[in-house]
Design a protein around this motif. Structure first.
Motif, PDB file in Angstrom:
ATOM      1  N   UNK A 138       5.927  -3.225   7.210  1.00 10.36           N
ATOM      2  CA  UNK A 138       6.135  -4.181   6.127  1.00 10.36           C
ATOM      3  C   UNK A 138       4.812  -4.462   5.444  1.00 10.36           C
ATOM      4  N   UNK A 139       4.894  -5.025   4.248  1.00 10.82           N
ATOM      5  CA  UNK A 139       3.696  -5.362   3.471  1.00 10.82           C
ATOM      6  C   UNK A 139       3.896  -4.994   2.025  1.00 10.82           C
ATOM      7  N   UNK A 140       2.816  -4.555   1.376  1.00 12.38           N
ATOM      8  CA  UNK A 140       2.886  -4.186  -0.035  1.00 12.38           C
ATOM      9  C   UNK A 140       2.050  -2.939  -0.303  1.00 12.38           C
ATOM     10  N   UNK A 141       2.497  -2.179  -1.305  1.00 18.37           N
ATOM     11  CA  UNK A 141       1.730  -1.060  -1.842  1.00 18.37           C
ATOM     12  C   UNK A 141       1.668  -1.249  -3.353  1.00 18.37           C
ATOM     13  N   UNK A 142       0.473  -1.200  -3.913  1.00 13.60           N
ATOM     14  CA  UNK A 142       0.278  -1.366  -5.353  1.00 13.60           C
ATOM     15  C   UNK A 142      -0.126  -0.030  -5.955  1.00 13.60           C
TER      16      UNK A 142
END
Length: 330
Positions: A173-177
């Motif tokens: 889980x988390x974010x990718x930009x």
């Protein structure tokens, strides 16, 4: 293969394979503090940490590698909706301190910085933080540890040998930009760790396949390999069922058509009949100084079945993942 159940050094003090290290394990039990390096030992030591992440939106690959006479980082992103690819693979000769890969038992922190790319993989007591930063991509992910992994030592000889650890069943889980657009990562995403430490022949080919998903309420992890283990007592073939590893000794049969990017890939064996149907295939190639590599990597959905040693068959529908052929001269 014999199961390793206690911590062990991969190499002896003279740099040769430690016979007590040959086998497989369900947790990371191999350390690498005696692994020889440098020109006096023929530049044959290869070390890397690779994390692959598959989400409903993205394909992500991150590598920190030290090849004895050079170091390299790799960051790859594929946007599934747009087809956009971003790839960065800076290389450093001599390697210096551009790639740090510890030789101790986990928890580990691996990091690398070069060519405007920074990667950091940091273990804590519960999992691994995955961070990447480049001009166009930012990654902040966490992959909790969950269940068994597969650690295997492949002994070509007492001077050529490889430890591989494949952790294929981690949620993430988390974010990718990507180019300013932020993608949340969570449901439907998984991460795979490929850890390598060893002493390689100059030229070698391999197949590798991984998958993770839930089928009829059962969590399945798929880890398959071929070519590079032939002629040795080792294989890297396993099925993980609800976090429990089942390792298989026999080699598998891989069949595929590299001329057709959309063609399915097939893997067969006594306990497995599996097909990966790609939604994307990547061709990565490098030819710099003494390093030449070419990898065909297909990402898609698995179908077919896999059987546990007790005969229970599991439908692979719903399992996502990838499969590849790699050819390396290094």
């Amino acid at each position: 293969m014999e199961e390793i159940k206690e911590p062990v050094q991969l190499s002896l003090g003279n740099g040769k394979l430690n016979p007590a290290a040959a086998g497989f394990s369900r947790t990371p039990l191999h350390a690498f503090e005696n692994l020889p390096q440098g020109v006096r030992h023929g530049w044959r030591t290869k070390r890397w940490e690779y994390w692959g992440v598959l989400t409903p939106d993205l394909v992500l690959g991150m590598t920190i590698a030290h090849l004895d006479y050079t170091a390299t980082l790799q960051l790859y992103v594929f946007e599934r909706a747009t087809g956009k690819e971003i790839s960065s693979d800076p290389l450093s000769i001599p390697p210096g301190s551009t790639a740090v890969l510890p030789g101790t038992l986990p928890p580990l922190t691996a990091l690398g910085t070069m060519g405007g790319l920074h990667l950091r993989f940091h273990d804590d007591d519960g999992g691994t933080h995955l961070r990447a930063e480049s001009e166009r991509v930012g990654v902040e992910l966490y992959a909790p540890a969950a269940g068994d992994v597969l650690g295997v030592v492949v002994p070509w000889s007492d001077t050529r040998y490889q430890y591989t650890l494949k952790d294929v069943a981690r949620e993430v889980s988390g974010t990718v930009t990507v180019d300013g657009r932020q993608y949340p990562v969570g449901e439907g995403a998984f991460a795979v760790l490929d850890r390598g430490r060893g002493r390689w022949p100059y030229s070698r080919r391999w197949n590798w396949a991984a998958g993770y998903g839930t089928s009829a309420g059962t969590r399945l992890g798929l880890q398959l390999g071929g070519m590079w283990t032939e002629g040795t007592p080792a294989t890297e073939n396993a099925l993980i069922v609800n976090g429990v590893l089942h390792h298989f000794d026999a080699e598998l049969e891989f069949s595929y058509d590299l001329t057709d990017p959309q063609a399915p890939w097939h893997v067969r064996g006594d306990w497995l009949e599996a097909t990966l149907t790609p939604f994307h295939r990547r061709l990565a190639a490098t030819n710099v100084v003494a390093v030449a590599s070419k990898t065909w990597q297909a990402f898609g959905e698995w179908s077919g079945w896999a059987a546990a040693p007790d005969g229970t068959r599991y439908d692979l529908g719903g399992v996502q993942g990838w499969i590849e052929e790699a050819r390396n001269r290094w």
